[in-house]
Design an enzyme around this catalytic site. Sequence first.
Site, mmCIF file in Angstrom:
data_model
loop_
_atom_site.group_PDB
_atom_site.id
_atom_site.type_symbol
_atom_site.label_atom_id
_atom_site.label_comp_id
_atom_site.label_asym_id
_atom_site.label_seq_id
_atom_site.Cartn_x
_atom_site.Cartn_y
_atom_site.Cartn_z
ATOM 1 N N HIS A 188 0.912 -1.334 0.050
ATOM 2 C CA HIS A 188 -0.278 -0.018 -0.092
ATOM 3 C C HIS A 188 0.567 1.465 -0.149
ATOM 4 O O HIS A 188 0.427 2.647 -0.161
ATOM 5 C CB HIS A 188 -0.943 -0.030 1.360
ATOM 6 C CG HIS A 188 -2.356 -0.523 1.034
ATOM 7 N ND1 HIS A 188 -2.878 -1.317 2.006
ATOM 8 C CD2 HIS A 188 -2.947 -0.691 -0.140
ATOM 9 C CE1 HIS A 188 -4.285 -1.459 1.302
ATOM 10 N NE2 HIS A 188 -4.370 -1.415 0.020
ATOM 11 N N GLU A 430 -7.268 -12.390 -24.088
ATOM 12 C CA GLU A 430 -6.348 -12.625 -23.319
ATOM 13 C C GLU A 430 -5.545 -14.345 -23.129
ATOM 14 O O GLU A 430 -4.900 -14.430 -22.486
ATOM 15 C CB GLU A 430 -6.656 -12.279 -21.582
ATOM 16 C CG GLU A 430 -7.942 -12.205 -21.107
ATOM 17 C CD GLU A 430 -7.529 -11.658 -19.578
ATOM 18 O OE1 GLU A 430 -6.935 -10.854 -19.188
ATOM 19 O OE2 GLU A 430 -8.549 -11.423 -18.808
ATOM 20 N N CYS A 501 -4.886 -3.023 -24.043
ATOM 21 C CA CYS A 501 -5.036 -3.193 -22.735
ATOM 22 C C CYS A 501 -3.795 -3.593 -21.466
ATOM 23 O O CYS A 501 -3.612 -2.995 -20.422
ATOM 24 C CB CYS A 501 -6.482 -2.804 -21.644
ATOM 25 S SG CYS A 501 -7.118 -4.358 -21.545
HETATM 26 C C1 PEP Z 1 -4.273 -8.056 -19.314
HETATM 27 O O1 PEP Z 1 -3.723 -9.527 -18.843
HETATM 28 O O2 PEP Z 1 -3.223 -7.889 -20.203
HETATM 29 C C2 PEP Z 1 -4.730 -7.410 -18.315
HETATM 30 C C3 PEP Z 1 -4.794 -5.767 -18.704
HETATM 31 O O3 PEP Z 1 -5.552 -7.859 -17.478
HETATM 32 P P1 PEP Z 1 -4.168 -7.881 -15.955
HETATM 33 O O4 PEP Z 1 -3.097 -7.397 -16.269
HETATM 34 O O5 PEP Z 1 -5.873 -7.205 -14.837
HETATM 35 O O6 PEP Z 1 -4.477 -9.131 -15.794
HETATM 36 MG MG MG Z 2 -5.920 -10.369 -17.559
#
Ligand code: PEP
Ligand code: MG
Length: 568
Positions: A188, A430, A501
Site C-alpha cells: 500500500h 487474453e 490494454c
Molecule cells: C491483461 O491481462 O493484459 C490485462 C490487461 O489484465 P490484467 O493485467 O488485469 O490481468
Molecule cells: Mg488479464
Amino acid sequence: MAEIIKGKGVIAGIAMGKIMLAGQNLDGYLMAYQPEDLEVEKKKAADALDKVAEILQNSIEKLQADGGAEQAAIMEAHRMMVQDPMLGESIASKVEELKNAPRAVLDAAEDQAKQFEAMDNEYFAARAVDLRDVGKRIAKYILGVKEPEVGDGAVILCGEEIEPSVIAGLPGDKIAGVILGAGSTTAHAVIIAKARAIPTVVGVGKAIEKIADGDAIILDGEKGDIVIRPSDEDRAGYAERIKKQAELKKYYEELAKLPTVTQDGVKVQLMANIGSPDDVDNANKYGAEGVGLFRSEFVFMGKQDIPTEEDQFKAYKEAVEKCNGNLCVIRTMDIGGDKPLPYLEIPPEENPFLGFRAVRISLKRHELFMPQLKAILRAGVFGKAAIMVPMVINVSEILAVKKLIEEAKVELAHEGKAYSDNVQVGIMVETPAAAVMTPVLGKYVDFFSIGTNDLVQYTLAVDRGNASISYLYNHFNPAVLRLIRLTIKSARENNIWAGMCGEMASDPYAAVILMAMGINELSMSAPSIPRVKEKLRAITSKRAEEILEVVMALEDGDDVKAQLTKLI
Ligand code: PEP
Ligand code: MG
C-alpha cells in the site's frame, strides 16, 4: 565519499533530500513501559482501540476533503481493522496472558499478520504489513510515542517496510522520495506513492542498513540507484537531470494537447488504464482520450464485504463522468488468479491462473455479477460506458453474459432506475483460445481489447510473475504477434473496433507495429501516453507497414525487439 546502493526503481523521477527513517522501532519504549494492574491494562488497550479509530476517522475526513480519496480508502481499511472484533478479542486475551497492554496489542496484530503471510500470496503479504501498522499505531498510542513529523523541507522516507499510514499522514509535498528495504511493488505504501508520483525504490535489502537518519540522499526512481551522502560533483550531475526532468514534464504537457495521428493522418486513440475513479484526473492530465480499462476488481478489494450495487454505481458513474464524453470501458470483476478476495471464500486452488477466476466466477455467482452489471448500465446514463468481459474462452460465455445484461435491464426497468441502452459489450482477448476464435467471437461483441499480460503468459506458458523465467516473457514473440494480428484482422472483418490494454500497449515500438496492423485504440497507465504518442506522431503508416512486414518475417522474439529498435 558517496556510496551508491541499488534497489528496484518502481516510480520514476529523481529526488534529493534528507532521510527520515520511518517504521520506528518500539523496543526501547516497550522496555521502559511499566504495566499497571491487569484491569488498568485492559482498559488502556480498549481505550486505545476507540481513540485510534477516532483519530483515523478524523484523518479520513481530512483526506477526503483534500481530494486524497485513495489514501482515505486505505485509512478506512485500517479503521476497520482497528474495530474488527476479532482483533479486539485477540488483544483482550493477550492482555490477560501478558498483563501488558502495548505488548498484547503488538502480539495480537503479529499473530493475525502471520496468518495472512502464511497464505503465500503477495496481496495478503501486503495486508500483513497493514495489520502490523495498525498494531504499532495502537501500541504507540498507549506508549505515548509521537508519529513522525517533518520540518520545512521535503524528506526521503526510508524503512524496511513503511507503514502506509506514515506516508498517507504526511502532506504530499513533504515527501520527496521513498525507499523500501522490502521488495513488494503492490504494498500500500507503493500504491500511495504512485498516486502522488513520488520517486520510489524498493527491494534494497540488507544494504538499507547503510542509510542513517538525516543522511543526504539522491534517489533515482527509474534506475533504482540510491546515492548516500553525495559529493558536490554527484549533486551537479543529478541537478542537470532534474532540470531535464522538469523540461521533459513541460514538453509532455504540451504533447498532451496534440492529437495522436501519424504523419500521413492515421489516428490511434490513446486511453488510460485505471483502478479507481480518481485516476481519471491524472489520465486527463496526460491527454488520455477516455478509459480503455477500468480494473473494477479494485472497487472490490480492501473491503470487508461485497460492495453494493449503489457503491459500485457511485464509482462507475464518477469515472464515466470524468471521461467527459469519451468512452469509459469498465471491465467486469477479474477476481481470482493473483487477485483473490477473502470474503468470496473461494477455496485455494493448485493453479489459480488456470482456475476459477474472472468471468467463470461471474457466471456462477449471479448475486455478485448482477449488481455489477446493473451498476454499469446505470452509470452509462452519465456518459459513454462499455462493459468488458475478462478471460473469455468460449462463445457460450459471451452469450451468457449478454443474456444477464438483458435481465439486468429488465430488473432496472422494474425498479424504475434509469439505465443506458447504448452500453457497448466487448471482451478481453487474453487467452489463446479467444485469439484463435476471434473470427467467430467478433460476431457477438462490439469490440476486442487485447490483454497481453495474460495472453503472453498463456500463449508462451510463462508465468507473468516468475522472475526466473522472465527472459522468456516477450510480447514480441512471433506466436504472440500472430495472435494479435489475427485478432485485429478479425475485428476489421466483423466491423468492430480492436484495442489493447495489456502492458504491450505502453511500449512505443510495439505501438508502431500495432498501428500498422490496424489497431484502433491503445490503453495504458497514463504516464506512458506521451512516449507512445511521440513515436506515433513521428512516423508514417506506410513506413510502419514496411517495418511490420520485416519483423513478421523474423523467427525469434528477441530479433523482433532488436530490429524494431534499429528501424524506428
Ligand atoms: C491483461 O491481462 O493484459 C490485462 C490487461 O489484465 P490484467 O493485467 O488485469 O490481468
Ligand atoms: Mg488479464
